[in-house]
Motif scaffolding. Structure first.
Motif, PDB file in Angstrom:
ATOM      1  N   THR A   1      66.778  70.436  52.179  1.00 20.58           N
ATOM      2  CA  THR A   1      65.854  69.394  51.738  1.00 20.58           C
ATOM      3  C   THR A   1      65.224  69.760  50.397  1.00 20.58           C
ATOM      4  O   THR A   1      65.126  68.919  49.486  1.00 20.58           O
ATOM      5  N   MET A   2      64.801  71.026  50.247  1.00 19.02           N
ATOM      6  CA  MET A   2      64.201  71.464  48.987  1.00 19.02           C
ATOM      7  C   MET A   2      65.211  71.409  47.844  1.00 19.02           C
ATOM      8  O   MET A   2      64.886  70.988  46.724  1.00 19.02           O
ATOM      9  N   VAL A   3      66.459  71.810  48.120  1.00 15.53           N
ATOM     10  CA  VAL A   3      67.492  71.782  47.081  1.00 15.53           C
ATOM     11  C   VAL A   3      67.815  70.346  46.693  1.00 15.53           C
ATOM     12  O   VAL A   3      67.943  70.027  45.500  1.00 15.53           O
ATOM     13  N   CYS A   4      67.971  69.459  47.695  1.00 14.88           N
ATOM     14  CA  CYS A   4      68.238  68.042  47.399  1.00 14.88           C
ATOM     15  C   CYS A   4      67.125  67.435  46.557  1.00 14.88           C
ATOM     16  O   CYS A   4      67.388  66.708  45.591  1.00 14.88           O
ATOM     17  N   THR A   5      65.874  67.733  46.922  1.00 17.99           N
ATOM     18  CA  THR A   5      64.738  67.204  46.167  1.00 17.99           C
ATOM     19  C   THR A   5      64.752  67.705  44.730  1.00 17.99           C
ATOM     20  O   THR A   5      64.534  66.933  43.782  1.00 17.99           O
TER      21      THR A   5
ATOM     22  N   GLN B   1      67.889  76.224  57.446  1.00 18.86           N
ATOM     23  CA  GLN B   1      68.906  75.654  56.565  1.00 18.86           C
ATOM     24  C   GLN B   1      68.589  74.200  56.210  1.00 18.86           C
ATOM     25  O   GLN B   1      68.800  73.770  55.073  1.00 18.86           O
ATOM     26  N   LEU B   2      68.091  73.433  57.176  1.00 14.76           N
ATOM     27  CA  LEU B   2      67.712  72.045  56.895  1.00 14.76           C
ATOM     28  C   LEU B   2      66.558  71.981  55.898  1.00 14.76           C
ATOM     29  O   LEU B   2      66.548  71.132  55.000  1.00 14.76           O
TER      30      LEU B   2
ATOM     31  N   PHE C   1      67.362  79.988  42.993  1.00 16.89           N
ATOM     32  CA  PHE C   1      66.139  80.718  43.332  1.00 16.89           C
ATOM     33  C   PHE C   1      65.598  80.274  44.687  1.00 16.89           C
ATOM     34  O   PHE C   1      65.152  81.110  45.484  1.00 16.89           O
ATOM     35  N   ILE C   2      65.628  78.964  44.950  1.00 18.63           N
ATOM     36  CA  ILE C   2      65.130  78.451  46.224  1.00 18.63           C
ATOM     37  C   ILE C   2      65.889  79.073  47.385  1.00 18.63           C
ATOM     38  O   ILE C   2      65.290  79.547  48.362  1.00 18.63           O
ATOM     39  N   ARG C   3      67.224  79.087  47.312  1.00 15.51           N
ATOM     40  CA  ARG C   3      68.006  79.647  48.420  1.00 15.51           C
ATOM     41  C   ARG C   3      67.827  81.155  48.527  1.00 15.51           C
ATOM     42  O   ARG C   3      67.628  81.686  49.621  1.00 15.51           O
ATOM     43  N   GLU C   4      67.895  81.861  47.419  1.00 11.40           N
ATOM     44  CA  GLU C   4      67.808  83.324  47.475  1.00 11.40           C
ATOM     45  C   GLU C   4      66.423  83.803  47.899  1.00 11.40           C
ATOM     46  O   GLU C   4      66.283  84.833  48.551  1.00 11.40           O
ATOM     47  N   PHE C   5      65.383  83.046  47.531  1.00 13.16           N
ATOM     48  CA  PHE C   5      64.023  83.458  47.866  1.00 13.16           C
ATOM     49  C   PHE C   5      63.623  82.985  49.265  1.00 13.16           C
ATOM     50  O   PHE C   5      62.952  83.713  50.002  1.00 13.16           O
TER      51      PHE C   5
END
Length: 350
Positions: free
Chosen positions: A221-225, A216-217, A289-293
């Motif tokens: 981080t990827m989503v925030c970026t 989750q962290l 996409f980032i979260r689902e993948f």
């Protein structure tokens, strides 16, 4: 009443007892030992580089420990310091530009009122008056609470900064001492009864909850970026602060980035800012996409945690520990469950 407690009641009593012990530990003991926990974490990570420096470069172990910690702190603190500086600068800019943002919100509301009047639903003057009254109430409340918060917490904030710096010094010194005698300390801990129990609980927690929290962290981080980059490309002057806040919303169950990006996208479209709206739409699609993948691959099917359980643990954690409960809540829940499983296994064997 029967002399022997029935198994379901016994399990409930055991679970409540574990919960009480974990709460007391996280509430009062954890703040005291957290510098040494971080020191142990640094020692566990850096003992191999220290051994390498001692063998290959003939550097005494204490000096090798200091060099290793200094390099790691430099690699971590310099980027964090730059991010903190940018974040504080954008927060100051946001506070300074508050009147302009308020004026922009008022203009947007007036546009919406006139569109509604064109549809024959309600007169624009009535809606504008109602909106202006609500905005004035919000502004007065924000000013009152902000002034009160600054007066009440300015001294506390300075005190907390001093305590934090003191804890950092204790952590560094403790890490150097642990690295200097790492192997003997590890044998002592792994050879004791309490050490074996702690190691077992830690391993079980890492397998069950550590993988989930780490995933989750990483996803956050990827989503925030992604959000920060997207907002920067859209020309938003508060890209870092707003992007991080949107990423935090994505990490909370049942919220996601859509709770911010979708209304924002619609507002920009309504105002005719189609380029900005397109960028926000791309950011929303990319974050989804980032979260689902990533989530199924990082967490795994066997370690899936129901979103409701995470939501409850975060809510209870925030109620008990404040903002830190976002992290402490799930950690405490995993810890309670793992200790309960270990005790139940021993009860079954006996």
């Amino acid at each position: 009443m029967t002399e022997k407690t029935s198994p379901p009641i016994k399990k409930i009593i055991i679970l409540l007892g574990i919960t009480l012990v974990v709460y007391v530990g996280m509430r009062w003991i954890l703040p005291l030992v957290i510098p040494f926990l971080f020191a142990g974490f640094f020692a566990a990570i850096l003992h191999r580089p220290v051994d390498f420096l001692r063998r290959r470069m003939k550097i005494p172990r204490p000096i090798a420990g200091i060099v290793s910690i200094a390099l790691v702190l430099g690699m971590v603190l310099l980027p964090l310091g730059w991010l903190l500086y940018q974040g504080v600068s954008q927060l100051i800019l946001l506070v300074r530009d508050y009147p302009a943002l308020f004026q922009k919100a008022e203009e947007l509301w007036c546009q919406c009122c006139h569109r509604v009047e064109e549809l024959g639903i309600c007169r624009a003057e009535v809606m504008e008056q109602w909106g202006n009254e609500r905005m004035q109430e919000v502004t007065a409340t924000v000013k009152e609470k902000a002034t009160s918060a600054i007066m009440n917490y300015s001294y506390i904030s300075v005190k907390q900064v001093g305590l934090f710096l003191g804890k950092c010094v204790v952590t560094i010194v403790a890490a150097v001492l642990m690295l200097n005698d790492y192997h003997r300390l590890r044998r002592s801990i792994s050879g004791s009864v309490w050490g074996k129990a702690l190691i077992r609980v830690w391993r079980n927690m890492y397998r069950a909850g550590g993988t989930y929290l780490k995933a989750q962290l990483l996803i956050m981080t990827m989503v925030c970026t992604t959000c920060v980059i997207g907002l920067f490309l859209a020309g938003n002057p508060y890209a870092l602060v707003v992007g991080i806040l949107i990423g935090v919303c994505d990490a909370l169950p049942f919220l996601g980035t859509g709770i911010v990006l979708v209304p924002w996208l619609l507002i920009e479209t309504f105002q005719g800012e189609y380029v900005t709206a397109s960028i926000l739409g791309c950011v929303y699609i990319a974050c989804t996409f980032i979260r689902e993948f990533s989530e199924p691959r990082l967490v795994g099917k066997g370690l899936g945690v129901h979103p409701l359980a995470v939501l409850v643990s975060i809510y209870v954690g925030m109620r008990l520990f404040g903002p830190a409960g976002i992290l402490l809540g799930p950690i405490g829940a995993f810890l309670i469950w793992q200790i309960y499983i270990i005790i139940m296994k021993k009860e079954t064997i006996h």
